[in-house]
Design an enzyme around this catalytic site. Structure first.
Site, PDB file in Angstrom:
ATOM      1  N   ASP A  20       0.830  -1.211   0.000  1.00 31.87           N
ATOM      2  CA  ASP A  20       0.000   0.000   0.000  1.00 31.87           C
ATOM      3  C   ASP A  20       0.862   1.258   0.000  1.00 31.87           C
ATOM      4  O   ASP A  20       1.957   1.268   0.568  1.00 31.87           O
ATOM      5  CB  ASP A  20      -0.917  -0.022   1.244  1.00 31.87           C
ATOM      6  N   HIS A  37       2.130   3.576  -9.167  1.00 30.55           N
ATOM      7  CA  HIS A  37       1.931   2.147  -9.445  1.00 30.55           C
ATOM      8  C   HIS A  37       3.108   1.598 -10.258  1.00 30.55           C
ATOM      9  O   HIS A  37       3.540   0.467 -10.053  1.00 30.55           O
ATOM     10  CB  HIS A  37       0.612   1.915 -10.190  1.00 30.55           C
ATOM     11  N   GLU A  67     -12.288  -4.716  -4.266  1.00 32.31           N
ATOM     12  CA  GLU A  67     -12.892  -3.378  -4.098  1.00 32.31           C
ATOM     13  C   GLU A  67     -12.194  -2.321  -4.955  1.00 32.31           C
ATOM     14  O   GLU A  67     -12.736  -1.235  -5.167  1.00 32.31           O
ATOM     15  CB  GLU A  67     -12.806  -2.957  -2.614  1.00 32.31           C
ATOM     16  N   ARG A  71     -12.298   2.264  -8.052  1.00 29.50           N
ATOM     17  CA  ARG A  71     -11.442   3.447  -8.262  1.00 29.50           C
ATOM     18  C   ARG A  71     -11.763   4.088  -9.616  1.00 29.50           C
ATOM     19  O   ARG A  71     -12.408   3.462 -10.456  1.00 29.50           O
ATOM     20  CB  ARG A  71      -9.977   3.025  -8.211  1.00 29.50           C
ATOM     21  N   LEU A 131      10.933 -20.524  -5.226  1.00 31.88           N
ATOM     22  CA  LEU A 131       9.997 -19.656  -4.504  1.00 31.88           C
ATOM     23  C   LEU A 131       8.655 -19.738  -5.208  1.00 31.88           C
ATOM     24  O   LEU A 131       8.612 -19.784  -6.440  1.00 31.88           O
ATOM     25  CB  LEU A 131      10.505 -18.196  -4.553  1.00 31.88           C
ATOM     26  N   ARG A 188       2.233  -4.915   6.088  1.00 29.48           N
ATOM     27  CA  ARG A 188       1.466  -3.895   5.359  1.00 29.48           C
ATOM     28  C   ARG A 188       2.281  -2.610   5.359  1.00 29.48           C
ATOM     29  O   ARG A 188       2.643  -2.090   6.423  1.00 29.48           O
ATOM     30  CB  ARG A 188       0.098  -3.628   5.976  1.00 29.48           C
TER      31      ARG A 188
END
Ligand code: IPE
Ligand code: IPE
Ligand code: MG
Length: 257
Positions: A20, A37, A67, A71, A131, A188
């Site tokens: 975020d 972004h 959600e 946007r 991974l 976060r």
């Protein structure tokens, strides 16, 4: 006594990250949110390299929530384009580094082109072992649980499962990430202290780590700080601290370490 894998206490096997702060990072620089972004995609690359080099088994990154469709249309479309381009650009490198790529979430909402690219990337990297990189896109924790419940209901309807046999384990088997260890550590970035409909079921016993750093600035040092913090936590899984300490002693005796 309940067996606990104490290896987990030192290095997490599975790290989940809510990436975020991209929008604020860009706005602080007087730029459009979408610039953040793009910078965020670079931070993804750094985090993947770090996780692979440190021997973390699974890394799950929250890239786009159920959600986030709400946007502004322009931001959503830049995010979709970016997802498509990054997938195209990075998948060969991931494969070269033995990384298995999985996309988790409701993929049906994506364009056919994107769904096809996802399927190809997953197929190419399916046998890789260094991974597992899970990218959560159009993902919601509530969707995941409802989707699993629906699969169990279908099995009941088809006569393959009885209602009495429905258990936590049966439901967990139908969730995203079922075949991977549960996330040990949730990070976060961006300063908010909430879960925003990420892995609601899977995070039941994860350690939470919140960092103020905005996602594009999250680098190896920030990741290492989160891991170091995790390694000092006492995970009790409902036991008392004394029980946990005793279990550590018992483990050391049996392994001779
Ligand atoms: C996270 O950054 C990326 C996505 C949700 C796609 P944000 O875009 O939420 O950035 P902030 O929180 O508005 O700064
Ligand atoms: C969570 O971030 C989703 C992703 C990082 C993909 P958001 O920015 O959407 O979360 P809220 O709206 O602040 O809770
Ligand atoms: Mg945000």
């Amino acid at each position: 006594m309940e067996t606990i894998d104490f290896e987990q206490i030192r290095l997490p096997k599975h790290v989940a990250i809510i990436m975020d702060g991209n929008g604020r990072w860009a706005q602080l620089r007087g730029k459009h949110r979408t610039f953040g972004h793009k910078a965020g995609a670079e931070a993804v690359r750094r985090a993947v390299t770090f996780a692979r080099q440190k021997g973390i088994q699974s890394l799950t990154l929250f890239a786009f929530s159920s959600e986030n469709w709400k946007r502004p249309q322009q931001e959503v479309s830049v995010l979709m384009d970016l997802f498509f381009t990054v997938l195209k650009r990075e998948v060969k490198k991931l494969h070269k580094h033995n990384v298995r790529l999985r996309i988790i979430g409701d993929k049906q909402a994506f364009s056919d082109k994107l769904q096809q690219r996802i399927a190809e990337a997953e197929a190419l990297t399916a046998a890789n072992t260094a991974l597992t990189l899970n990218i959560a896109a159009n993902y919601g924790g509530r969707w995941d649980i409802a989707h699993a419940a629906k699969q169990l209901a279908e099995a009941v309807q088809a006569g393959k499962l009885s209602v009495e046999d429905i258990s936590e384990d049966k439901l967990a088997d139908k969730l995203c990430l079922a075949e991977q260890p549960a996330p040990d550590l949730l990070i976060r970035t961006g300063g908010e202290h909430r879960v925003s409909n990420f892995l609601l079921w899977q995070l039941a016993y994860a350690e939470f780590y919140f960092a103020d750093v905005l996602w594009p600035d999250f680098d190896e040092h920030a990741f290492a700080r989160a891991i170091a913090d995790f390694s000092c936590r006492e995970r009790r899984f409902g036991l008392t601290s004394a029980q946990v300490q005793q279990a550590i002693l018992d483990t050391d005796v049996t392994t001779g370490e």
